[in-house]
Design a protein around this motif. Structure first.
Motif, PDB file in Angstrom:
ATOM      1  N   LYS A 103       0.836  -1.209   0.000  1.00 28.95           N
ATOM      2  CA  LYS A 103       0.000   0.000   0.000  1.00 28.95           C
ATOM      3  C   LYS A 103       0.868   1.255   0.000  1.00 28.95           C
ATOM      4  CE  LYS A 103      -4.232  -1.804   2.122  1.00 28.95           C
ATOM      5  NZ  LYS A 103      -5.150  -1.723   3.280  1.00 28.95           N
ATOM      6  N   GLU A 111      -0.737   5.139  -7.318  1.00 32.74           N
ATOM      7  CA  GLU A 111      -1.602   4.118  -7.884  1.00 32.74           C
ATOM      8  C   GLU A 111      -2.614   3.657  -6.846  1.00 32.74           C
ATOM      9  OE1 GLU A 111       1.022   1.073  -9.113  1.00 32.74           O
ATOM     10  OE2 GLU A 111       1.804   2.162 -10.857  1.00 32.74           O
ATOM     11  N   ASP A 112      -3.679   3.037  -7.352  1.00 31.56           N
ATOM     12  CA  ASP A 112      -4.710   2.487  -6.483  1.00 31.56           C
ATOM     13  C   ASP A 112      -4.329   1.056  -6.121  1.00 31.56           C
ATOM     14  OD1 ASP A 112      -6.932   1.920  -5.039  1.00 31.56           O
ATOM     15  OD2 ASP A 112      -8.342   1.937  -6.718  1.00 31.56           O
ATOM     16  N   GLU A 114      -6.097  -1.361  -4.753  1.00 34.18           N
ATOM     17  CA  GLU A 114      -7.084  -2.374  -5.112  1.00 34.18           C
ATOM     18  C   GLU A 114      -6.935  -2.785  -6.581  1.00 34.18           C
ATOM     19  OE1 GLU A 114      -8.990  -3.900  -3.049  1.00 34.18           O
ATOM     20  OE2 GLU A 114      -8.390  -2.676  -1.331  1.00 34.18           O
ATOM     21  N   ARG A 115      -6.688  -1.819  -7.451  1.00 36.42           N
ATOM     22  CA  ARG A 115      -6.504  -2.143  -8.874  1.00 36.42           C
ATOM     23  C   ARG A 115      -5.220  -2.949  -9.083  1.00 36.42           C
ATOM     24  NH1 ARG A 115      -9.454   0.584 -12.630  1.00 36.42           N
ATOM     25  NH2 ARG A 115      -7.722   0.415 -14.123  1.00 36.42           N
TER      26      ARG A 115
END
Length: 261
Positions: A103, A111-112, A114-115
């Motif tokens: 994370k 960046e995300d 989850e993606r």
């Protein structure tokens, strides 16, 4: 030499000389066999060194085995002193640390997470997780009446089988009024069909029949007074206490104290 001379004196000529040479060679061979030379001593010393080397190797292997055995005993004692689910907790904590690190890396790159995580999951793993989710029972029992009502609503809606032909007929009949808004007034305009009424009645009868099968057994109180001889008599006494208990409470107290007249 004297023996060779006597042999030459007794047997003159060449044959006697040949016999003497053969006897000398045999004597030399016997002397060499009786007294080991430098080559035999070196071979014996080499065999002794080989035995000593193998003995040292075996001793070192025995020492290493004892050392490893002691270390394994210490590690086993540590594992036995740990909680039973320590391995699972340790794996869980390591996984959480890895997730936190990922994370932070995703946040640093903008960046995300989850993606990024979904990109790392294969299609086979996703299908396996979906099958595992479907196998789990979502009903966790009674929590409150709102949750029970929601479960009942979802169960009933799953049983609904839409009739597309009836829907098309109603659409032709009512037109735009089939899709009401906050300003629509549809009270008294809809008349249910006979099949719909029959389905509702059948479902209500099924619910009543299912409800009749439920029987909640009341908890048994070990500290309560035993004033019955069987279960039927206990039910009768409970009903009598419910209706006449307030009138007989004083009489029971007097009987217990021994002051009854």
């Amino acid at each position: 030499r004297a023996r060779a001379g006597r042999a030459r004196g007794s047997l003159p000529g060449r044959p006697a000389q040949c016999g003497s040479l053969q006897s000398e060679e045999e004597e030399e061979e016997e002397e060499e066999a009786a007294e080991p030379g430098p080559s035999a001593a070196a071979a014996a010393e080499q065999r002794r060194e080989e035995r000593l080397r193998r003995f040292r190797e075996l001793h070192m292997k025995r020492y290493e085995a004892c050392k490893l055995n002691s270390q394994e005993v210490v590690e086993e004692d540590k594992r036995l002193k740990l909680p039973p689910n320590w391995e699972a907790k340790k794996a869980r904590l390591e996984w959480e640390l890895q997730v936190q690190e990922k994370k932070k890396e995703c946040a640093a790159r903008g960046e995300d997470y989850e993606r990024v995580k979904l990109l790392e999951i294969s299609a086979e793993d996703a299908e396996r997780w979906e099958r595992k989710k479907k196998k789990k029972n979502p009903d966790l029992g009674f929590s409150d009446y709102a949750a029970a009502q929601l479960r009942q609503y979802q169960r009933l809606t799953r049983q609904i089988k839409p009739d597309l032909e009836q829907y098309e007929r109603l659409k032709e009949q009512y037109g735009e009024a089939l899709y009401p808004t906050s300003d629509s007034l549809l009270h008294g305009t809809h008349v249910p069909s006979k099949d719909g009424v029959d389905r509702m009645v059948a479902d209500l009868e099924k619910q009543i029949e299912k409800r009749e099968k439920y029987s909640r057994r009341r908890p048994y109180n070990d500290d309560a007074d035993i004033d019955y001889i069987n279960e039927r008599n206990a039910k009768f006494n409970q009903k009598a206490e419910r209706f006449y208990g307030k009138y007989t409470a004083e009489i029971k107290q007097n009987l217990e104290r021994g002051t009854a007249v």
